[in-house]
Design a protein around this motif. Structure first.
Motif, PDB file in Angstrom:
ATOM      1  N   SER A  40       0.637   3.090  14.826  1.00  0.00           N
ATOM      2  CA  SER A  40       2.050   2.709  14.763  1.00  0.00           C
ATOM      3  C   SER A  40       2.560   2.240  16.124  1.00  0.00           C
ATOM      4  CB  SER A  40       2.891   3.887  14.263  1.00  0.00           C
ATOM      5  OG  SER A  40       2.828   4.985  15.167  1.00  0.00           O
ATOM      6  N   ILE A  41       2.088   2.889  17.199  1.00  0.00           N
ATOM      7  CA  ILE A  41       2.472   2.453  18.545  1.00  0.00           C
ATOM      8  C   ILE A  41       1.914   1.062  18.824  1.00  0.00           C
ATOM      9  CG2 ILE A  41       2.177   2.917  21.012  1.00  0.00           C
ATOM     10  CD1 ILE A  41       2.214   5.893  20.331  1.00  0.00           C
ATOM     11  N   GLU A  42       0.663   0.832  18.438  1.00  0.00           N
ATOM     12  CA  GLU A  42       0.059  -0.487  18.652  1.00  0.00           C
ATOM     13  C   GLU A  42       0.811  -1.569  17.876  1.00  0.00           C
ATOM     14  OE1 GLU A  42      -2.525  -1.561  20.554  1.00  0.00           O
ATOM     15  OE2 GLU A  42      -2.499   0.409  21.496  1.00  0.00           O
ATOM     16  N   ILE A  43       1.213  -1.251  16.648  1.00  0.00           N
ATOM     17  CA  ILE A  43       1.964  -2.226  15.852  1.00  0.00           C
ATOM     18  C   ILE A  43       3.316  -2.509  16.486  1.00  0.00           C
ATOM     19  CG2 ILE A  43       3.101  -2.584  13.623  1.00  0.00           C
ATOM     20  CD1 ILE A  43       0.808  -1.005  12.353  1.00  0.00           C
ATOM     21  N   SER A 104      -4.228  -1.822   4.361  1.00  0.00           N
ATOM     22  CA  SER A 104      -4.960  -1.458   3.141  1.00  0.00           C
ATOM     23  C   SER A 104      -4.459  -2.212   1.922  1.00  0.00           C
ATOM     24  CB  SER A 104      -4.838   0.052   2.891  1.00  0.00           C
ATOM     25  OG  SER A 104      -3.475   0.427   2.765  1.00  0.00           O
ATOM     26  N   HIS A 105      -3.215  -2.701   1.979  1.00  0.00           N
ATOM     27  CA  HIS A 105      -2.687  -3.530   0.893  1.00  0.00           C
ATOM     28  C   HIS A 105      -1.811  -4.613   1.507  1.00  0.00           C
ATOM     29  CE1 HIS A 105       0.583  -0.730   1.736  1.00  0.00           C
ATOM     30  NE2 HIS A 105       1.395  -1.632   1.220  1.00  0.00           N
ATOM     31  N   THR A 106      -1.701  -5.729   0.813  1.00  0.00           N
ATOM     32  CA  THR A 106      -0.884  -6.847   1.293  1.00  0.00           C
ATOM     33  C   THR A 106       0.116  -7.197   0.204  1.00  0.00           C
ATOM     34  OG1 THR A 106      -2.559  -8.400   0.487  1.00  0.00           O
ATOM     35  CG2 THR A 106      -2.672  -7.775   2.804  1.00  0.00           C
ATOM     36  N   SER A 107       1.214  -6.436   0.178  1.00  0.00           N
ATOM     37  CA  SER A 107       2.209  -6.632  -0.866  1.00  0.00           C
ATOM     38  C   SER A 107       2.938  -7.960  -0.732  1.00  0.00           C
ATOM     39  CB  SER A 107       3.234  -5.489  -0.825  1.00  0.00           C
ATOM     40  OG  SER A 107       3.856  -5.426   0.444  1.00  0.00           O
ATOM     41  N   HIS A 108       2.926  -8.514   0.502  1.00  0.00           N
ATOM     42  CA  HIS A 108       3.640  -9.774   0.722  1.00  0.00           C
ATOM     43  C   HIS A 108       2.696 -10.983   0.692  1.00  0.00           C
ATOM     44  CE1 HIS A 108       7.124  -7.401   1.925  1.00  0.00           C
ATOM     45  NE2 HIS A 108       6.289  -6.673   2.641  1.00  0.00           N
ATOM     46  N   HIS A 168       2.804  -6.995   9.735  1.00  0.00           N
ATOM     47  CA  HIS A 168       3.279  -5.780  10.426  1.00  0.00           C
ATOM     48  C   HIS A 168       3.863  -4.789   9.421  1.00  0.00           C
ATOM     49  CE1 HIS A 168       3.886  -8.388  14.271  1.00  0.00           C
ATOM     50  NE2 HIS A 168       2.638  -7.990  14.138  1.00  0.00           N
ATOM     51  N   SER A 169       4.657  -5.319   8.488  1.00  0.00           N
ATOM     52  CA  SER A 169       5.277  -4.459   7.477  1.00  0.00           C
ATOM     53  C   SER A 169       4.222  -3.792   6.599  1.00  0.00           C
ATOM     54  CB  SER A 169       6.246  -5.278   6.625  1.00  0.00           C
ATOM     55  OG  SER A 169       6.831  -4.494   5.618  1.00  0.00           O
ATOM     56  N   LYS A 176       2.482   4.816   6.717  1.00  0.00           N
ATOM     57  CA  LYS A 176       3.384   5.763   6.055  1.00  0.00           C
ATOM     58  C   LYS A 176       2.686   6.459   4.878  1.00  0.00           C
ATOM     59  CE  LYS A 176       7.653   3.284   7.219  1.00  0.00           C
ATOM     60  NZ  LYS A 176       8.788   2.486   6.676  1.00  0.00           N
ATOM     61  N   SER A 177       1.952   5.685   4.099  1.00  0.00           N
ATOM     62  CA  SER A 177       1.231   6.270   2.966  1.00  0.00           C
ATOM     63  C   SER A 177       0.188   7.274   3.435  1.00  0.00           C
ATOM     64  CB  SER A 177       0.561   5.163   2.141  1.00  0.00           C
ATOM     65  OG  SER A 177       1.510   4.248   1.637  1.00  0.00           O
ATOM     66  N   GLU A 178      -0.521   6.931   4.500  1.00  0.00           N
ATOM     67  CA  GLU A 178      -1.524   7.835   5.043  1.00  0.00           C
ATOM     68  C   GLU A 178      -0.888   9.111   5.581  1.00  0.00           C
ATOM     69  OE1 GLU A 178      -5.409   9.071   6.248  1.00  0.00           O
ATOM     70  OE2 GLU A 178      -4.630   7.601   4.821  1.00  0.00           O
ATOM     71  N   ALA A 179       0.248   8.971   6.276  1.00  0.00           N
ATOM     72  CA  ALA A 179       0.942  10.143   6.810  1.00  0.00           C
ATOM     73  C   ALA A 179       1.455  11.038   5.680  1.00  0.00           C
ATOM     74  CB  ALA A 179       2.091   9.712   7.716  1.00  0.00           C
ATOM     75  N   SER A 180       1.960  10.431   4.603  1.00  0.00           N
ATOM     76  CA  SER A 180       2.433  11.219   3.455  1.00  0.00           C
ATOM     77  C   SER A 180       1.277  11.971   2.798  1.00  0.00           C
ATOM     78  CB  SER A 180       3.110  10.301   2.435  1.00  0.00           C
ATOM     79  OG  SER A 180       4.243   9.682   2.994  1.00  0.00           O
ATOM     80  N   ARG A 181       0.129  11.314   2.699  1.00  0.00           N
ATOM     81  CA  ARG A 181      -1.042  11.977   2.103  1.00  0.00           C
ATOM     82  C   ARG A 181      -1.469  13.171   2.952  1.00  0.00           C
ATOM     83  NH1 ARG A 181      -6.141  12.387   3.045  1.00  0.00           N
ATOM     84  NH2 ARG A 181      -6.043  10.954   4.821  1.00  0.00           N
ATOM     85  N   ILE A 182      -1.502  12.985   4.269  1.00  0.00           N
ATOM     86  CA  ILE A 182      -1.890  14.078   5.160  1.00  0.00           C
ATOM     87  C   ILE A 182      -0.890  15.229   5.062  1.00  0.00           C
ATOM     88  CG2 ILE A 182      -2.228  14.709   7.585  1.00  0.00           C
ATOM     89  CD1 ILE A 182      -3.201  11.838   8.038  1.00  0.00           C
ATOM     90  N   TYR A 183       0.407  14.898   4.951  1.00  0.00           N
ATOM     91  CA  TYR A 183       1.438  15.934   4.829  1.00  0.00           C
ATOM     92  C   TYR A 183       1.244  16.749   3.556  1.00  0.00           C
ATOM     93  CZ  TYR A 183       6.064  17.995   4.206  1.00  0.00           C
ATOM     94  OH  TYR A 183       7.102  18.869   3.994  1.00  0.00           O
ATOM     95  N   ARG A 184       0.973  16.074   2.440  1.00  0.00           N
ATOM     96  CA  ARG A 184       0.759  16.783   1.180  1.00  0.00           C
ATOM     97  C   ARG A 184      -0.490  17.672   1.264  1.00  0.00           C
ATOM     98  NH1 ARG A 184       2.132  11.642  -0.871  1.00  0.00           N
ATOM     99  NH2 ARG A 184      -0.081  11.200  -1.223  1.00  0.00           N
TER     100      ARG A 184
END
Length: 260
Positions: A40-43, A104-108, A168-169, A176-184
């Protein structure tokens, strides 16, 4: 006694293995969170460099336009300064894009940063060459070069910059998805560890209670019998007499004992 040692070793081994396993999972989660924070810092740095590159390109166009109107050499120096900033920030952007994994995904529907920046680099080379011509002695084509440079600038911004920001988005969404998975996973691990600690505590209490009772009975038996013959000793006799006196004290005024 050997059976007691084996049971104690098994209980201790289970506790140690459970603790080591849970700590290993926690370490993996912490490492994953560290990687996500680093990404996230690199981005964020990549976004700042992209904005600096965009600002440098815009300042190049403004300086070239001012020079075309006024023919002041100070605007040429400003142009060269911003061109150098644009070149250096573009180099940083391309180097940083190689360090970051694709989202991991390109929604745009975005391409990866490296291909986008390759296109931007090609367009920027044309952009520099076009605006450099503004500062030639021949001023007849300066206005045309300014107009061409403005079109190249608009093309870079609308065609490539929007796609770069989409990338970037997408990367931030992946983090964010990875952080949520780790939190769960950490929450589940915490609850499981808490339940295991409670069960282990109950097991230890029950086990220790049984151990203490067994040790007490064994110690009592050794104190009342002879170790060599296993016959009752003098302490056993004194205990029996004391117990009988306590029983008969309230029933008879006197008690007699005959030793054979």
């Amino acid at each position: 006694m050997s059976t007691l040692k084996i049971k104690s070793a098994l209980v201790l081994g289970v506790l140690v293995v459970t603790f080591a396993f849970s700590q290993g999972l926690y370490r993996n989660n912490i490492s994953a969170l560290h990687d996500s924070l680093f990404k996230s810092i690199e981005i964020t740095e990549e976004v700042h460099e992209a904005e600096a590159f965009h600002s440098a390109m815009h300042s190049m166009l403004i300086s070239a336009s001012a020079y075309e109107r006024i023919q002041d050499s100070s605007f040429e120096r400003e142009y060269l300064k911003y061109r150098e900033i644009g070149e250096s920030t573009l180099t940083k952007l391309r180097n940083r894009a190689k360090m970051l994994p694709p989202p991991s995904h390109t929604s745009h529907g975005a391409d990866n940063s490296e291909s986008i920046l390759d296109n931007i680099a090609d367009s920027f080379h044309t952009y520099k060459s076009t605006l450099d011509n503004v500062f030639d002695k021949d001023t007849t084509s300066a206005h045309t070069n300014i107009s061409t440079g403005r079109n190249i600038f608009d093309t870079i911004f609308h065609k490539y910059y929007a796609t770069l920001h989409s990338t970037h988005s997408d990367r931030l969404d992946s983090i964010k998805s990875e952080a949520s998975r780790i939190y769960r996973e950490s929450n589940v691990l915490f609850i499981a560890q808490l339940i295991a600690a409670i069960l282990a505590g109950i097991l230890v209490v029950v086990f220790v209670d049984r151990v203490f009772i067994k040790i007490y009975k064994l110690t009592k038996q050794h104190s009342l019998t002879d170790a060599l013959t296993s016959l009752h000793n003098r302490r056993y006799l004194e205990k029996i007499i004391e117990d009988e006196f306590q029983v008969d004290q309230g029933l008879r005024p006197s008690v007699s004992a005959i030793l054979l």
